[in-house]
Design a protein around this motif. Structure first.
Motif, PDB file in Angstrom:
ATOM      1  N   VAL A  93       4.915  51.604  99.479  1.00 41.79           N
ATOM      2  CA  VAL A  93       4.164  52.731 100.021  1.00 41.79           C
ATOM      3  C   VAL A  93       4.393  52.820 101.523  1.00 41.79           C
ATOM      4  N   SER A  94       4.186  54.019 102.049  1.00 43.10           N
ATOM      5  CA  SER A  94       4.282  54.266 103.478  1.00 43.10           C
ATOM      6  C   SER A  94       3.088  55.118 103.871  1.00 43.10           C
ATOM      7  N   LYS A  95       2.290  54.643 104.813  1.00 40.21           N
ATOM      8  CA  LYS A  95       1.067  55.360 105.184  1.00 40.21           C
ATOM      9  C   LYS A  95       1.398  56.603 105.994  1.00 40.21           C
ATOM     10  N   LYS A  96       0.758  57.712 105.604  1.00 44.01           N
ATOM     11  CA  LYS A  96       0.933  58.981 106.312  1.00 44.01           C
ATOM     12  C   LYS A  96      -0.247  59.269 107.231  1.00 44.01           C
ATOM     13  N   GLY A  97      -1.426  58.783 106.867  1.00 45.33           N
ATOM     14  CA  GLY A  97      -2.582  59.014 107.710  1.00 45.33           C
ATOM     15  C   GLY A  97      -3.882  58.900 106.956  1.00 45.33           C
ATOM     16  N   ILE A  98      -4.963  59.273 107.657  1.00 47.61           N
ATOM     17  CA  ILE A  98      -6.314  59.259 107.093  1.00 47.61           C
ATOM     18  C   ILE A  98      -6.938  60.620 107.335  1.00 47.61           C
ATOM     19  N   GLU A  99      -7.610  61.138 106.319  1.00 49.44           N
ATOM     20  CA  GLU A  99      -8.386  62.370 106.453  1.00 49.44           C
ATOM     21  C   GLU A  99      -9.840  62.029 106.182  1.00 49.44           C
ATOM     22  N   HIS A 100     -10.726  62.826 106.747  1.00 49.90           N
ATOM     23  CA  HIS A 100     -12.156  62.692 106.463  1.00 49.90           C
ATOM     24  C   HIS A 100     -12.566  63.919 105.674  1.00 49.90           C
ATOM     25  N   ILE A 101     -13.239  63.683 104.549  1.00 52.59           N
ATOM     26  CA  ILE A 101     -13.657  64.806 103.710  1.00 52.59           C
ATOM     27  C   ILE A 101     -15.115  65.141 103.973  1.00 52.59           C
ATOM     28  N   GLU A 102     -15.426  66.384 103.752  1.00 46.19           N
ATOM     29  CA  GLU A 102     -16.810  66.824 103.878  1.00 46.19           C
ATOM     30  C   GLU A 102     -17.249  67.350 102.533  1.00 46.19           C
ATOM     31  N   GLU A 103     -17.951  66.516 101.784  1.00 44.48           N
ATOM     32  CA  GLU A 103     -18.458  66.908 100.476  1.00 44.48           C
ATOM     33  C   GLU A 103     -19.721  67.727 100.677  1.00 44.48           C
ATOM     34  N   VAL A 104     -19.857  68.791  99.902  1.00 44.87           N
ATOM     35  CA  VAL A 104     -21.034  69.656 100.042  1.00 44.87           C
ATOM     36  C   VAL A 104     -22.063  69.300  98.998  1.00 44.87           C
TER      37      VAL A 104
END
Length: 104
Positions: A93-104
């Motif tokens: 695997v190669s890391k692309k990044g991190i996202e933060h989700i906003e669950e409603v």
């Protein structure tokens, strides 16, 4: 959330936001490698293996770890145990990044 043994749980997120599987590991990369070994499309060598985006949401947080993952088939080592199949699946695997989700 970190378990007593130090491992964390990561849910595999599909493109529609559903979570189909859970993988555990001390690090997100360890869980991503486990997910990569279960990819449906594997190559005959590391160079020919198709890259697939894998998204893992860390349970108890809003973080989604994004990786490019690929897997390929290799012959098992000569000194393999009797129960091990003759072909094994390797992954990277190669890391692309991190996202933060906003669950409603």
């Amino acid at each position: 959330m970190v378990r007593e043994d130090g491992k964390r749980n990561f849910a595999l997120r599909e493109t529609d936001g559903t979570e189909s599987s859970v993988f555990s590991g001390n690090t997100p990369r360890q869980a991503a490698l486990k997910a990569a070994r279960r990819l449906a499309d594997v190559g005959s060598s590391e160079e020919s293996a198709p890259r697939v985006e894998v998204r893992l949401r860390e349970k108890g947080t809003d973080k989604v770890h994004i990786y490019d993952a690929w897997a390929w088939e290799e012959d098992a080592p000569e000194d393999k145990p009797d129960w091990m199949p003759s072909d094994i699946t390797e992954a990277n695997v190669s890391k692309k990044g991190i996202e933060h989700i906003e669950e409603v």
